[in-house]
Scaffold this active site. Structure first.
Site: not given
Ligand code: MV4
Length: 496
Positions: A118, A294
């Site tokens: 992150k 994804r």
């Protein structure tokens, strides 16, 4: 350009099937991998070839890179699609697939590495004009430093694990005297869950909406967005209902957020399918949270409103083709809602209720799509995610998509296991959902398990009674009274 002739799908269940269907339509041969628990699974039956990769636990099958790459060599495929979950966001897997001389149907290992952290993601996108939640750009280890930062940001703050996902290692701190304890907890949780104890601090946005943008890039530097998905209806970081488009975005805000999403993808030289996660606060300020590298579970709502097949697009991009459209060619068509049907008991804290699908009848009709991996009589294995199906309803407007979803849930017949269908019906009838005024706190704020547990036998009747009382109390303040009648008559219609 390397044409893919044979594709191994390193996944199971509905997504493995969904991927193979698109591959087959493109003339690509398909290879399934399966664990011993999935011998009879539909993805195995659908594939042209199938390879057993070990015992039921995913740590001994679907997560073992060596076995999957060996299966790829054995069946002489030229590409691997990872689906979602399992190895899909593992940059080592992407690297190993490439080193084995195979095409990874997904982004580069380098992009996955940047976005996998992150803090790495925030650092990368911050140079590309993408708004971030006020907070630290570096990991914080020292409590006294953390106190200074938190004071500057202003309480409440959120401590987050850089390696985190699914809310693990996240701690809300409302005042300074809680900071030390919460920070220690976050660090220890992150260390045990991810082997990386790095945490950072952000301003806590208390009732955000979760809005994510689907992006697509090719290997020639082009990136577009395919609009947004609203994913605020979730519980414990598990999405249950998603829709596209979001009912709250104006065309102007959509354009701004879409541009930020494209910039975020460009910051990581991203190609293939990806999702940029934003939160939106009550003043309609948006902030980048993270990127998912994804194809996501909820991608069908985007497919329904754009008319595109995202898996086919992924395959063409992986083959080296250019994006077949520009941003200005894309348009939103109608509205789509996805409800996730889990084998879980909403009346019992959403505990998994795996078992055999004694009855399993899918809803049918115009605008209804069911992505699943089961047939009547099959058992839901205990080893994996208990999602039975995703049902996606598409219609011209949000109101019609809601009505269609209500009708389709009503038509869906599942016995043998408890499911989230009744819960989804509750949401569809709820005035907060219908009015579009809701946040990620929806379930916490409005759903009480007692609604489904009461003495009444008809689930919808119970929900109706709760909703009617809620509506009556709010009708005196700001709801026109005819809303009550409309809702009640709708219930009657549905029970007929
Ligand atoms: C936040 C937030 C509020 N403020 N960050 C949850 C998991 C991870 N993806 C980030 N999450 C959040 N980050 C700040 N600064 C609220 C959440 C959050 C959330 C975000 C998206 C979807 C559902 C959520 C449910 C609870 C909390």
């Amino acid at each position: 350009m390397a044409k893919i002739k044979k594709l191994l799908v390193a996944n199971r269940g509905e997504i493995a099937l969904r991927i193979m269907r698109s591959a087959q339509e493109m003339g690509i041969k398909t290879v399934a991998v399966f664990s011993e628990a999935d011998r009879q699974a539909l993805h195995v039956r659908f594939a042209d070839e199938a390879v057993c990769i070990g015992p039921p636990p995913s740590a001994q099958s679907y997560l073992v890179m060596d076995k999957i790459i060996a299966a790829a060599h054995e069946t002489q495929v030229d590409a691997i699609h990872p689906g979602y979950g399992f190895l899909s966001e593992n940059e080592d897997f992407a690297r190993r697939v490439k080193e084995a001389g195979l095409i990874f149907v997904g982004p580069s290992a380098e992009s996955m590495e940047i976005m996998g952290s992150k803090l790495g993601a925030k650092a990368a996108v911050s140079k590309f004009n993408v708004p971030l939640v006020p907070g630290t750009a570096e990991p914080v280890t020292d409590v006294s430093v953390a106190k200074i930062i938190a004071k500057e940001i202003g309480y409440p703050v959120l401590i987050k694990a850089s390696a985190g996902g699914g809310g693990k290692g996240m701690r809300i701190v409302t005042q300074e005297n809680e900071l030390q304890e919460q920070m220690e907890r976050a660090i220890s949780e992150a260390t045990s869950a991810f082997g990386d104890g790095s945490v950072f601090i952000e301003k806590y946005v208390s009732e955000p909406r979760h809005i994510e943008f689907q992006i697509f890039g090719d290997q020639h530097g082009n990136v577009v967005h395919l609009f947004e998905r609203e994913c605020s209806i979730q519980r414990r970081h598990q999405k249950v209902i998603e829709e596209a488009p979001s009912s709250i975005l104006t065309p102007e805000l959509r354009k701004k957020m879409g541009e930020a999403a494209v910039n975020a993808a460009k910051a990581a030289n991203y190609y293939n399918a990806g999702t940029i996660e934003f939160i939106l606060d009550e003043k309609m300020n948006f902030y980048f949270l993270e990127m998912n590298t994804r194809l996501q579970v909820e991608h069908p709502v985007t497919e329904q409103i754009t008319g595109l097949d995202l898996v086919k697009l992924q395959i063409k991009i992986a083959e080296g083709e250019k994006l077949p459209f520009r941003q200005e060619d894309l348009k939103i068509h109608g509205h789509a809602i996805e409800v996730r049907v889990y084998a879980e008991d909403p009346a019992n804290n959403f505990l998994p209720d795996i078992g055999t699908l004694k009855t399993y009848r899918r809803p049918q009709g115009h605008g209804i799509r069911v992505d699943d991996g089961f047939e009547q009589g099959m058992s839901i294995p205990f080893y994996y995610d208990p999602m039975i199906a995703k049902m996606i309803c598409h219609d011209e407007t949000r109101e019609r998509a809601i009505e269609k979803t209500i009708r389709a849930i009503h038509e869906y017949e599942i016995t043998g296991v408890e499911t989230t269908l009744g819960f989804c019906q509750f949401v569809m009838h709820h005035h907060a959902f219908r009015s579009g005024k809701f946040s990620t706190k929806f379930v916490e704020q409005y759903f009480k398990p007692e609604v489904l547990k009461s003495e009444m036998t008809d689930v919808e009747e119970m929900i109706a009674s709760v909703l009617a009382s809620e509506l009556i109390s709010s009708a005196t303040q700001n709801q026109p009274t005819d809303v009550v009648q409309k809702t009640e008559s709708k219930w009657k219609k549905n029970r007929a």
